[in-house]
Design a protein around this motif. Structure first.
Motif, short mmCIF file in Angstrom:
data_model
loop_
_atom_site.label_atom_id
_atom_site.label_comp_id
_atom_site.label_asym_id
_atom_site.label_seq_id
_atom_site.Cartn_x
_atom_site.Cartn_y
_atom_site.Cartn_z
N GLN A 1 0.85 -1.20 0.00
CA GLN A 1 0.00 0.00 0.00
C GLN A 1 0.88 1.24 0.00
O GLN A 1 1.83 1.33 0.77
N VAL A 2 0.57 2.18 -0.87
CA VAL A 2 1.31 3.45 -0.94
C VAL A 2 0.31 4.57 -0.77
O VAL A 2 -0.69 4.64 -1.48
N GLN A 3 0.57 5.43 0.18
CA GLN A 3 -0.28 6.61 0.34
C GLN A 3 0.45 7.81 -0.23
O GLN A 3 1.65 8.01 0.03
N LEU A 4 -0.28 8.60 -0.99
CA LEU A 4 0.30 9.77 -1.66
C LEU A 4 -0.44 11.02 -1.19
O LEU A 4 -1.67 11.04 -1.17
N VAL A 5 0.32 12.05 -0.86
CA VAL A 5 -0.28 13.30 -0.39
C VAL A 5 0.30 14.45 -1.18
O VAL A 5 1.51 14.70 -1.13
N GLU A 6 -0.59 15.18 -1.88
CA GLU A 6 -0.15 16.33 -2.65
C GLU A 6 -0.25 17.61 -1.82
O GLU A 6 -1.06 17.71 -0.89
N SER A 7 0.56 18.58 -2.19
CA SER A 7 0.50 19.91 -1.58
C SER A 7 1.05 20.91 -2.58
O SER A 7 1.68 20.54 -3.57
N GLY A 8 0.79 22.20 -2.30
CA GLY A 8 1.38 23.25 -3.11
C GLY A 8 0.44 23.93 -4.08
O GLY A 8 0.83 24.87 -4.76
N GLY A 9 -0.81 23.49 -4.14
CA GLY A 9 -1.75 24.15 -5.02
C GLY A 9 -2.13 25.52 -4.50
O GLY A 9 -1.78 25.91 -3.38
N GLY A 10 -2.85 26.26 -5.33
CA GLY A 10 -3.29 27.58 -4.92
C GLY A 10 -3.77 28.41 -6.08
O GLY A 10 -4.03 27.88 -7.18
N LEU A 11 -3.91 29.71 -5.83
CA LEU A 11 -4.37 30.65 -6.84
C LEU A 11 -3.19 31.47 -7.33
O LEU A 11 -2.43 32.01 -6.51
N VAL A 12 -3.04 31.57 -8.64
CA VAL A 12 -1.93 32.32 -9.21
C VAL A 12 -2.42 33.03 -10.47
O VAL A 12 -3.36 32.57 -11.13
N GLN A 13 -1.80 34.14 -10.79
CA GLN A 13 -2.15 34.85 -12.01
C GLN A 13 -1.50 34.20 -13.22
O GLN A 13 -0.46 33.54 -13.10
N ALA A 14 -2.10 34.40 -14.37
CA ALA A 14 -1.53 33.88 -15.61
C ALA A 14 -0.10 34.38 -15.77
O ALA A 14 0.20 35.56 -15.49
N GLY A 15 0.77 33.47 -16.19
CA GLY A 15 2.18 33.79 -16.32
C GLY A 15 2.99 33.47 -15.08
O GLY A 15 4.23 33.49 -15.12
N GLY A 16 2.31 33.16 -14.00
CA GLY A 16 2.99 32.86 -12.74
C GLY A 16 3.43 31.42 -12.63
O GLY A 16 3.31 30.64 -13.59
N SER A 17 3.94 31.07 -11.45
CA SER A 17 4.49 29.73 -11.22
C SER A 17 3.96 29.15 -9.92
O SER A 17 3.61 29.88 -8.99
N LEU A 18 3.93 27.83 -9.88
CA LEU A 18 3.62 27.09 -8.67
C LEU A 18 4.45 25.82 -8.68
O LEU A 18 4.80 25.31 -9.76
N ARG A 19 4.75 25.29 -7.48
CA ARG A 19 5.41 23.99 -7.39
C ARG A 19 4.56 23.06 -6.55
O ARG A 19 4.27 23.37 -5.38
N LEU A 20 4.16 21.97 -7.14
CA LEU A 20 3.39 20.95 -6.43
C LEU A 20 4.33 19.89 -5.88
O LEU A 20 5.36 19.59 -6.50
N SER A 21 3.96 19.32 -4.75
CA SER A 21 4.72 18.23 -4.16
C SER A 21 3.81 17.02 -3.97
O SER A 21 2.60 17.18 -3.74
N CYS A 22 4.40 15.84 -4.03
CA CYS A 22 3.67 14.60 -3.79
C CYS A 22 4.55 13.73 -2.90
O CYS A 22 5.58 13.22 -3.34
N ALA A 23 4.14 13.58 -1.65
CA ALA A 23 4.91 12.80 -0.69
C ALA A 23 4.34 11.39 -0.60
O ALA A 23 3.13 11.20 -0.43
N ALA A 24 5.22 10.40 -0.70
CA ALA A 24 4.81 9.00 -0.59
C ALA A 24 5.03 8.51 0.83
O ALA A 24 5.99 8.90 1.49
N SER A 25 4.14 7.62 1.26
CA SER A 25 4.17 7.16 2.66
C SER A 25 5.30 6.18 2.94
O SER A 25 5.65 5.95 4.08
N ARG A 26 5.84 5.60 1.90
CA ARG A 26 6.94 4.68 2.10
C ARG A 26 7.88 4.79 0.92
O ARG A 26 7.58 5.45 -0.08
#
Length: 124
Positions: A1-26
């Protein structure tokens, strides 16, 4: 079993940047591919990018090639999606997923474990 948890989303203006993360439980085994998918309102979930955990080779959807970068940190069991030059059409819930094996997959049914998703909203 692998649990995955995302983070880093949000609201940004066009042309901007975001970094998403995905942490695995093992520890993610070497014979795995990790991927990012997204689903916009009223649309089907679509493939964004994938990375082989061993070796780090990558594969991108044409719609994000040159703007998004997928990467992973073995020591932290974490995968990332750096999103630059964001457009309103990138607005979606972004989910990470695990696929056993070393072949890249672009279909939802090819992945066996999924995170809950994180919302990315790009305003014009």
């Amino acid at each position: 079993q692998v649990q995955l948890v995302e983070s880093g989303g949000g609201l940004v203006q066009a042309g901007g940047s975001l970094r998403l993360s995905c942490a695995a439980s093992r520890r993610t085994f070497s014979s795995s591919v990790m991927g990012w998918f997204r689903q916009a309102p009223g649309k089907e979930r679509e493939f964004v990018a994938a990375i082989r955990w061993s070796g780090g080779s990558t594969y991108y959807a044409d719609s994000v090639k040159g703007r998004f970068t997928i990467s992973r940190d073995n020591a932290k069991n974490t995968m990332y999606l750096q999103m630059n030059s964001l457009k309103p059409e990138d607005t979606a819930v972004y989910s990470c997923a695990h696929r056993q094996g070393v072949l890249f997959g672009v279909r939802v049914e090819e992945y066996d474990y999924w995170g809950q998703g994180t919302q990315v909203t790009v305003s014009s």
